[in-house]
Enzyme design. Structure first.
Site, PDB file in Angstrom:
ATOM      1  N   LYS A 133      -9.479   2.530  -2.349  1.00  0.00           N
ATOM      2  CA  LYS A 133      -9.680   1.910  -1.030  1.00  0.00           C
ATOM      3  C   LYS A 133     -11.079   2.232  -0.501  1.00  0.00           C
ATOM      4  O   LYS A 133     -11.434   3.407  -0.371  1.00  0.00           O
ATOM      5  CB  LYS A 133      -8.601   2.449  -0.082  1.00  0.00           C
ATOM      6  N   GLU A 136       0.836  -1.204   0.000  1.00  0.00           N
ATOM      7  CA  GLU A 136       0.000   0.000   0.000  1.00  0.00           C
ATOM      8  C   GLU A 136       0.876   1.263   0.000  1.00  0.00           C
ATOM      9  O   GLU A 136       1.878   1.321   0.723  1.00  0.00           O
ATOM     10  CB  GLU A 136      -0.879  -0.015   1.266  1.00  0.00           C
ATOM     11  N   CYS A 159      -5.739  -2.673   2.156  1.00  0.00           N
ATOM     12  CA  CYS A 159      -5.467  -2.749   3.603  1.00  0.00           C
ATOM     13  C   CYS A 159      -6.671  -2.969   4.513  1.00  0.00           C
ATOM     14  O   CYS A 159      -7.119  -4.077   4.706  1.00  0.00           O
ATOM     15  CB  CYS A 159      -4.648  -1.546   4.056  1.00  0.00           C
TER      16      CYS A 159
END
Ligand SMILES: NC(=O)NCCC(=O)O
Length: 391
Positions: free
Chosen positions: A195, A118, A232
């Site tokens: 994300k 990330e 994540c």
């Protein structure tokens, strides 16, 4: 401070009696993944460039009507090579050089799809809550220097590249996103995936910088398989994994930045469980090392100001739909994990366990639609008797 443990696996290898080790591994990791015979040149290059190289293969049964669909993925975890107060452009250039070396070795190992950690072009500085210089690391997903760099790598090595960056979206007022850019093995930009879930835990102050993504659950049909990127913190959300799977993802990458004290006990469970629950391969990748910031920051918990977010524990691994997994990479070193998989395994496991068939999604769709209404009444059956005080 005590030295960091190198890896759980090295500790097991050292301390479990040889006669019991295979059984311990079977219970912990499922059927043992086959060790790949990687080219000597790749092993020497990794040694010379000072990073760990591991390779494992997952098997599927032969079928009569489908040929095996063998693909090799590469997971790269790395430290930031320069101090966080080095000039922005110099830090980015050093990271490009590091990744170029590691992708070169991935190419020697026959990797078809590579994914980085990330926000790989920068320190994970969102803990500081400062805007400058960190927002200067943001780039256009379409034609920023990092996307151009990855396009060159993709073309040179005939490799799909998944490049998670801090994105600056010039088309929409220059706002920031946490985005994975997906580049075809031809070098063409395939698209991007933002994300979906932003952490609000500990020093992960990411909501100060960017918003929840608006690209939904895009999957990318590449020459080597259908892939998705769950960035994540999305790892903690089973519905996020589910929706990538609903759109047909066979491999879901999970580029991450997370620290030992917060999440290490969760790390081996969540992505592996997602592989099992969704009949797909999952590839969690975590950065490595401890990043130091000149200006101290507080955590809003009355504790002392500090200069570090914590230790990023690496431990990247690949989990298969049958619940087996590779060992993790190191907790302390840069590393490349190569995993060979036959994507036919996804349907084979689906036909065995039938989680998609037995999922009762219509029931949950209806009930979830009710549960999000403001005046939702939970379905609780109450005991009307008097509360008994326990003795
Ligand atoms: N980068 C990020 O979302 N980290 C949050 C911590 C975690 O999910 O373990």
């Amino acid at each position: 401070m005590a030295a960091e443990l190198e890896s759980l696996e090295s500790c097991l290898e050292r301390h479990i009696p040889p006669g019991e080790l295979a059984e311990v591994k079977r219970i912990l990791y499922g059927g043992e993944a086959r060790k790949l015979d990687l080219p000597t040149a790749a092993v020497s290059a990794a040694q010379e460039k000072d990073f760990e190289l591991q390779g494992y293969g997952f098997e599927a049964a032969p079928e009569q009507l489908r040929r095996p669909r063998i693909v090799r993925v590469g997971l790269i975890q790395n430290k930031i090579p320069l101090p966080t107060d080095t000039a922005v452009a110099v830090q980015v250039a050093a990271l490009h050089r590091r990744i170029e070396d590691m992708v070169g070795v991935a190419a020697m190992c026959g990797v078809n799809i590579v994914c980085f950690q990330e926000a790989w072009t920068m320190p994970f500085a969102f803990c500081t809550r400062e805007k400058l210089p960190w927002t200067e690391f943001a780039e256009s997903a379409e034609d920023g220097p990092t996307t151009k760099f990855c396009q060159e790598l993709a073309k040179k090595y005939n490799m799909v590249v998944v490049s998670p960056i801090l994105e600056r979206d010039e088309l929409h007022g220059g706002i920031l996103w946490n985005t994975a850019v997906v580049i075809s093995n031809s070098g063409a930009l395939l698209g991007k995936s933002r994300k979906n879930h932003i952490p609000r835990v500990g020093d992960f102050n990411e909501s100060t910088y960017y918003m929840e993504g608006n690209t939904g659950h895009a999957v990318f049909q590449t020459q080597f398989g259908t892939i998705a990127v769950n960035i994540c913190y999305g790892r903690h959300h089973p519905l996020n994994w589910l929706m990538y799977s609903m759109n047909g993802a066979e491999i879901i990458f999970n580029p991450s930045a997370t620290i030992g004290t917060l999440s290490e006990a969760l790390w081996p469970i969540e992505a592996r469980n997602a592989a099992i629950a969704n009949h797909c391969f999952t590839c969690p990748i975590n950065r490595v090392g401890t990043e130091y910031y000149k200006n101290a920051f507080t955590s809003g918990d009355g504790g002392k100001a500090h200069h570090e977010l914590g230790h990023f524990y690496g431990s990247s691994y690949v989990a298969a739909p049958d619940g087996s997994r590779t060992p993790g990479l190191s907790r302390t070193q840069d590393g490349l994990l190569v995993a060979e998989m036959d994507l036919n395994l996804c349907r084979q496991v689906s036909d065995k366990w039938n989680f998609k068939m037995t999922g009762r999604y219509e029931m949950y769709a209806e009930k979830l639609a009710e549960a999000i209404q403001p005046f939702f009444i939970p379905n609780i059956i109450k005991d009307q008797g008097l509360y008994q005080v326990p003795h």
